[in-house]
Write an enzyme that holds these catalytic residues in place. Structure first.
Site, short mmCIF file in Angstrom:
data_model
loop_
_atom_site.label_atom_id
_atom_site.label_comp_id
_atom_site.label_asym_id
_atom_site.label_seq_id
_atom_site.Cartn_x
_atom_site.Cartn_y
_atom_site.Cartn_z
N VAL A 1 3.59 13.20 -9.33
CA VAL A 1 2.75 12.08 -8.89
C VAL A 1 2.09 11.42 -10.10
O VAL A 1 2.04 10.19 -10.20
CB VAL A 1 1.68 12.57 -7.88
N LYS B 1 -4.81 17.18 -0.80
CA LYS B 1 -5.04 17.32 0.66
C LYS B 1 -5.76 18.62 1.01
O LYS B 1 -6.61 18.63 1.89
CB LYS B 1 -3.72 17.22 1.42
N GLU C 1 -6.03 8.15 -0.77
CA GLU C 1 -4.87 7.66 -0.01
C GLU C 1 -3.65 8.57 -0.19
O GLU C 1 -2.90 8.83 0.75
CB GLU C 1 -4.54 6.24 -0.45
N ILE D 1 2.65 6.01 2.80
CA ILE D 1 2.13 5.25 3.96
C ILE D 1 0.63 5.03 3.75
O ILE D 1 -0.11 6.00 3.61
CB ILE D 1 2.34 6.02 5.29
N LYS E 1 -3.22 17.73 6.42
CA LYS E 1 -3.14 16.26 6.52
C LYS E 1 -3.72 15.78 7.84
O LYS E 1 -4.44 14.78 7.89
CB LYS E 1 -1.68 15.83 6.37
#
Ligand code: HSE
Length: 434
Positions: A14, A106, A130, A137, A206
């Site tokens: 990421v 998360k 986000e 998404i 999540k």
């Protein structure tokens, strides 16, 4: 306007995705913002051995995250390390040094997000997350701002790409769970230890975050019923198809008369619903609002670029707030305060159920099983048996009318003692469309 300076901790998938976007899309980002996002510091334990083509030459490269959170020029700390250990120290360090925070974490945000947010507010900094749910998404932005005028009544999501890939490959090819998992591991799609993905824990974190956002309550993962996908077989898909359904790992949050009911579990969903069309490693979130009715969000749940976009877009919003001097214009959990959540036990949920048995065949089996269902006042709907050449391990299915999870549990527990069963019955709820 002055640049906003960014420090990135964690240079894995990421992190490298976000840095590549910040570098290669820098001009357009600057056009949109009216100022530049400048990477001032990056941190990784293995920074010395990394090439880092997207990091400016004048940026600090360090193996010590403290150098980033205390860096005098850094305005925003991006935490992409994950987990609940050192990542928590990093966020604490950022707050103590009054740096705004972007995180993709998360586990930590599901467990302690509300408290971290309280402390961020007190410190006058921004917090955005986000990338922590459904990578590509923008579901946080949707719940935080896009449909915040609505009153959410239900969410149904597919929030784990690995388990969705495994289920949909089992469905497509007729292979077993073990076969598809082993292949996914060999290809690097699934972790060597697949527990978090296939047993539902990743999806549960999540759902905890999304439910807190949508319903304004402090929901932690332990409040959510979870069941994984290990018991699903290729034959379950054959039976589900006979019934006009398919099987997905469904993350569900529903306002009921008793309160908010939450679960992550494999369920039969009608093939005609949009959720049934979500295949491979894709994620989806279906939201039902009291006023605006149904909206549906679909995209990649992971990967350097989709998740990198989430991180960079968070950075842009936080940078705007920093430059306009209005931190936390919209709070990260969409509510000014999160209320206390009183968990509602899944045993009170009412659904039709799919019961799949594996038996050593002999006369009278259906009569015995039907007797137990009748004793629990559970109405039998259909009995299905697809052709099978072994009588010693014969699968068949009974579907039952809507009943409580409690009644189903009592019935299947009683059934499990019957000597003709090869394994305890598999009970899956048949989820109605939202
Ligand atoms: N392991 C997750 C998944 C991706 O399979 O969807 C990161 O959240």
């Amino acid at each position: 306007m002055k640049d906003v300076n960014v420090g990135v901790i964690g240079l894995g998938n990421v992190g490298s995705g976000a840095l590549a976007i910040l570098n290669t899309n820098a001009e357009q980002i600057a056009q949109k913002l009216g100022f530049r996002l400048r990477v001032a510091a990056v941190c990784s334990r293995s920074v010395a051995s990394l090439n880092l083509p997207d990091v400016p030459v004048d940026a600090l490269r360090t193996a010590d995250w403290r150098d980033v959170v205390t860096h005098p020029e850094v305005d925003v700390v991006v935490e992409l390390v994950g987990g609940t250990g050192v990542a928590k120290e990093m966020l604490d360090g950022a707050i103590a040094n009054r740096k705004s925070i972007i995180t993709a974490n998360k586990e930590l945000m599901a467990l302690e997000g509300a408290d971290i947010w309280d402390r961020a507010i007190k410190a006058g900094i921004n917090l955005a997350m986000e990338a922590s749910v459904a990578g590509g998404i923008p579901i946080h932005t949707v719940l935080r701002e896009g449909i915040s005028g609505d009153r959410i009544v239900a969410i149904a999501g597919i929030l784990n790409g690995t388990s969705n890939y495994i289920l949909t490959e089992m469905e497509r090819r007729g292979d077993s769970f073990d076969q598809v998992l082993a292949e996914a591991q060999a290809l690097g799609y699934a972790e060597a230890d697949p527990t978090a993905d296939v047993d539902g824990y990743d999806a549960r974190s999540k759902l905890a975050i999304l439910s807190a956002l949508a319903f304004g309550e402090r929901i932690t993962p332990g409040d959510i019923f979870v069941e994984g996908i290990r018991r699903i077989t290729a034959q379950d898909f054959d039976y589900a198809h006979q019934l006009g359904h398919t099987i997905r790992l469904v993350c569900s949050a529903q306002q009921t008369e008793r309160g908010l009911m939450l679960s992550v579990r494999p369920a039969l969903i009608p093939q005609s619903t949009i959720l049934a069309g979500v295949k491979g490693a894709y994620n989806a979130v279906w939201v039902k609002g009291h006023f605006g009715a149904d909206t549906f969000y679909y995209g990649r749940g992971a990967g350097p670029n989709p998740t990198g976009v989430a991180v960079v877009s968070d950075l842009m919003r936080v940078a705007r707030e920093i430059r306009s001097g209005s931190p936390e214009r919209v709070s990260p959990f969409a509510h000014e305060r999160l209320g206390v959540y009183r968990p509602v036990s899944i045993t009170q949920q009412h659904r039709p159920y799919y019961l799949r048995f594996r038996v050593d065949d002999r006369p009278g089996i259906i009569a015995e099983l039907a007797g137990i269902l009748a004793s629990k006042r559970i109405g039998l709907e259909a009995v299905l048996q697809l052709p099978c050449d072994t009588k010693h391990d014969l699968p068949f299915v009974i579907t039952v009318e809507s009943t409580s999870e409690l009644a189903i549990r009592e019935a299947t527990e009683q059934m499990s003692k019957l000597d003709f069963l090869r394994e305890p019955p598999l009970a899956l709820p048949m989820e109605p469309p939202l």
